[in-house]
Design a protein around this motif. Structure first.
Motif, mmCIF file in Angstrom:
data_model
loop_
_atom_site.group_PDB
_atom_site.id
_atom_site.type_symbol
_atom_site.label_atom_id
_atom_site.label_comp_id
_atom_site.label_asym_id
_atom_site.label_seq_id
_atom_site.Cartn_x
_atom_site.Cartn_y
_atom_site.Cartn_z
ATOM 1 N N MET A 1 -5.886 2.382 -11.766
ATOM 2 C CA MET A 1 -5.429 2.661 -10.412
ATOM 3 C C MET A 1 -5.635 4.149 -10.103
ATOM 4 S SD MET A 1 -1.577 2.239 -8.832
ATOM 5 C CE MET A 1 -1.432 0.582 -9.510
ATOM 6 N N THR A 2 -6.268 4.439 -8.986
ATOM 7 C CA THR A 2 -6.477 5.826 -8.579
ATOM 8 C C THR A 2 -5.200 6.390 -7.984
ATOM 9 O OG1 THR A 2 -8.813 5.398 -8.120
ATOM 10 C CG2 THR A 2 -7.837 7.366 -7.125
ATOM 11 N N LYS A 3 -4.835 7.603 -8.393
ATOM 12 C CA LYS A 3 -3.647 8.264 -7.851
ATOM 13 C C LYS A 3 -4.080 9.215 -6.743
ATOM 14 C CE LYS A 3 -0.299 9.525 -10.575
ATOM 15 N NZ LYS A 3 0.562 10.288 -11.540
ATOM 16 N N VAL A 4 -3.591 8.991 -5.540
ATOM 17 C CA VAL A 4 -3.967 9.794 -4.374
ATOM 18 C C VAL A 4 -3.116 11.059 -4.327
ATOM 19 C CG1 VAL A 4 -4.023 9.832 -1.843
ATOM 20 C CG2 VAL A 4 -4.679 7.752 -3.087
ATOM 21 N N ASP A 5 -3.752 12.180 -3.995
ATOM 22 C CA ASP A 5 -3.036 13.443 -3.792
ATOM 23 C C ASP A 5 -3.206 13.819 -2.318
ATOM 24 O OD1 ASP A 5 -1.961 15.991 -3.756
ATOM 25 O OD2 ASP A 5 -2.894 16.609 -5.637
ATOM 26 N N LEU B 1 2.624 -2.285 -3.815
ATOM 27 C CA LEU B 1 1.432 -2.158 -2.967
ATOM 28 C C LEU B 1 0.182 -1.847 -3.767
ATOM 29 C CD1 LEU B 1 2.990 0.004 -0.099
ATOM 30 C CD2 LEU B 1 2.871 -2.498 -0.262
ATOM 31 N N ASP B 2 0.363 -1.613 -5.073
ATOM 32 C CA ASP B 2 -0.754 -1.274 -5.948
ATOM 33 C C ASP B 2 -1.465 -0.003 -5.492
ATOM 34 O OD1 ASP B 2 -2.103 -1.853 -8.322
ATOM 35 O OD2 ASP B 2 -3.778 -2.774 -7.248
ATOM 36 N N ARG B 3 -0.662 0.954 -4.968
ATOM 37 C CA ARG B 3 -1.213 2.235 -4.511
ATOM 38 C C ARG B 3 -0.326 3.359 -5.022
ATOM 39 N NH1 ARG B 3 -3.743 2.014 1.508
ATOM 40 N NH2 ARG B 3 -4.822 3.789 0.584
ATOM 41 N N ASP B 4 -0.878 4.173 -5.890
ATOM 42 C CA ASP B 4 -0.131 5.266 -6.498
ATOM 43 C C ASP B 4 -0.503 6.587 -5.833
ATOM 44 O OD1 ASP B 4 1.588 6.597 -8.174
ATOM 45 O OD2 ASP B 4 0.285 6.504 -9.930
ATOM 46 N N TYR B 5 0.432 7.518 -5.840
ATOM 47 C CA TYR B 5 0.161 8.824 -5.245
ATOM 48 C C TYR B 5 1.045 9.887 -5.882
ATOM 49 C CZ TYR B 5 4.360 7.881 -2.371
ATOM 50 O OH TYR B 5 5.632 7.591 -1.937
ATOM 51 N N VAL B 6 0.606 11.128 -5.777
ATOM 52 C CA VAL B 6 1.395 12.271 -6.218
ATOM 53 C C VAL B 6 2.469 12.532 -5.168
ATOM 54 C CG1 VAL B 6 1.333 14.736 -6.775
ATOM 55 C CG2 VAL B 6 -0.615 13.261 -7.371
ATOM 56 N N PRO C 1 3.073 8.568 2.751
ATOM 57 C CA PRO C 1 1.725 8.032 3.014
ATOM 58 C C PRO C 1 1.726 7.031 4.158
ATOM 59 C CG PRO C 1 2.199 8.031 0.658
ATOM 60 C CD PRO C 1 3.484 8.369 1.348
ATOM 61 N N ASP C 2 0.613 6.987 4.886
ATOM 62 C CA ASP C 2 0.564 6.121 6.062
ATOM 63 C C ASP C 2 0.547 4.643 5.709
ATOM 64 O OD1 ASP C 2 -2.019 5.888 5.079
ATOM 65 O OD2 ASP C 2 -2.990 6.815 6.814
ATOM 66 N N TRP C 3 0.246 4.301 4.449
ATOM 67 C CA TRP C 3 0.209 2.891 4.075
ATOM 68 C C TRP C 3 1.586 2.350 3.670
ATOM 69 C CZ3 TRP C 3 -2.119 6.502 0.663
ATOM 70 C CH2 TRP C 3 -1.450 6.681 -0.557
ATOM 71 N N VAL C 4 2.571 3.213 3.552
ATOM 72 C CA VAL C 4 3.898 2.776 3.109
ATOM 73 C C VAL C 4 4.702 2.287 4.319
ATOM 74 C CG1 VAL C 4 6.090 3.508 2.109
ATOM 75 C CG2 VAL C 4 3.933 4.325 1.126
ATOM 76 N N PRO C 5 5.136 1.025 4.329
ATOM 77 C CA PRO C 5 5.891 0.510 5.476
ATOM 78 C C PRO C 5 7.329 1.030 5.494
ATOM 79 C CG PRO C 5 5.736 -1.180 3.786
ATOM 80 C CD PRO C 5 4.893 -0.021 3.315
ATOM 81 N N ALA C 6 7.930 1.013 6.669
ATOM 82 C CA ALA C 6 9.305 1.506 6.817
ATOM 83 C C ALA C 6 10.278 0.709 5.953
ATOM 84 C CB ALA C 6 9.719 1.438 8.289
ATOM 85 N N GLU C 7 9.982 -0.559 5.738
ATOM 86 C CA GLU C 7 10.874 -1.401 4.925
ATOM 87 C C GLU C 7 10.980 -0.869 3.502
ATOM 88 O OE1 GLU C 7 11.511 -4.296 1.787
ATOM 89 O OE2 GLU C 7 9.485 -3.669 2.404
ATOM 90 N N LEU C 8 9.886 -0.361 2.967
ATOM 91 C CA LEU C 8 9.908 0.205 1.620
ATOM 92 C C LEU C 8 10.708 1.514 1.600
ATOM 93 C CD1 LEU C 8 8.374 -1.598 -0.310
ATOM 94 C CD2 LEU C 8 6.680 0.211 -0.616
ATOM 95 N N VAL C 9 10.608 2.289 2.666
ATOM 96 C CA VAL C 9 11.401 3.515 2.770
ATOM 97 C C VAL C 9 12.885 3.175 2.778
ATOM 98 C CG1 VAL C 9 11.930 5.520 4.211
ATOM 99 C CG2 VAL C 9 9.563 4.742 3.987
#
Length: 203
Positions: free
Chosen positions: A1-5, A66-71, A105-113
């Motif tokens: 999985m690529t980690k986005v910065d 979401l299978d999306r990792d980030y710093v 991140p723009d891909w994270v929905p408000a429900e997850l927040v």
């Protein structure tokens, strides 16, 4: 999985040292907490603790579900006062109001927040009821990279506000914004790296 910065992917998170530049900042979403008083005070410290108590669970939820990792992005803050000379002249920090920020991140929905906030609340994070998710639209901004102590920002901001911005046919509109690339709790003041940003519009 690529980690986005995100700070590397968003152009407005890069600023030159020693000169001012005009940038277009896209609409971005942040975790936010409002407060008032000096940054060395307990209210600001609690806000930072709470922001990160939400930001890290949110990162892990994004990775797991979401299978999306980030710093986790750096701490940011907006600052303002009734008398803006308290930033550039007398540095009277007791007059300052602020909003602590952490980019989402723009891909994270408000429900997850909402779920990350609930997790932080269960663990007793201070000021958790004050956390919100909100979009910030700054648009055209002037910014620079400041290397050194926060207390040395005054002359830089004075040049930005009183010289560069008017010379470009611009005027200040929004709140002073700082992005902290260094952890001020672990970095000596002379090595702190901070983006200083000011939203503007044409006169």
């Amino acid at each position: 999985m690529t980690k986005v910065d995100l700070k590397k992917d968003i152009a407005a998170y890069t600023a030159p040292r020693g000169r001012f530049e005009i940038v277009e900042v896209p609409p971005l979403r942040y975790l936010m907490i409002d407060g008032h008083g000096a940054p060395a005070g307990p209210e600001y410290a609690d806000a930072i603790t709470t922001i990160y108590s939400v930001a890290y669970p949110l990162k892990f939820l994004s990775k797991k579900e979401l299978d999306r990792d980030y710093v986790v992005p750096p701490l940011e803050a907006q600052w303002w006062a009734d008398d803006m000379d308290s930033f550039t002249v007398n540095r009277d920090k007791s007059q300052w109001s602020w909003t602590c920020l952490n980019l989402v991140p723009d891909w994270v929905p408000a429900e997850l927040v909402d779920r990350a906030i609930a997790t932080a609340a269960e663990k007793g994070a201070p000021s958790i009821d004050a956390v919100r998710l909100e979009e910030l639209r700054e648009g055209t901004c002037v910014q620079t990279l400041h290397l050194g102590s926060f207390d040395d920002e005054g002359p830089v901001l004075a040049r930005m506000h009183d010289e560069f911005i008017p010379a470009q046919g611009l005027r200040m509109t929004g709140r002073h914004h700082e992005i902290y690339f260094s952890d001020f709790r672990r970095t000596e003041p002379a090595k702190l790296r901070t983006v200083l940003r000011q939203p503007v519009e044409h006169t």
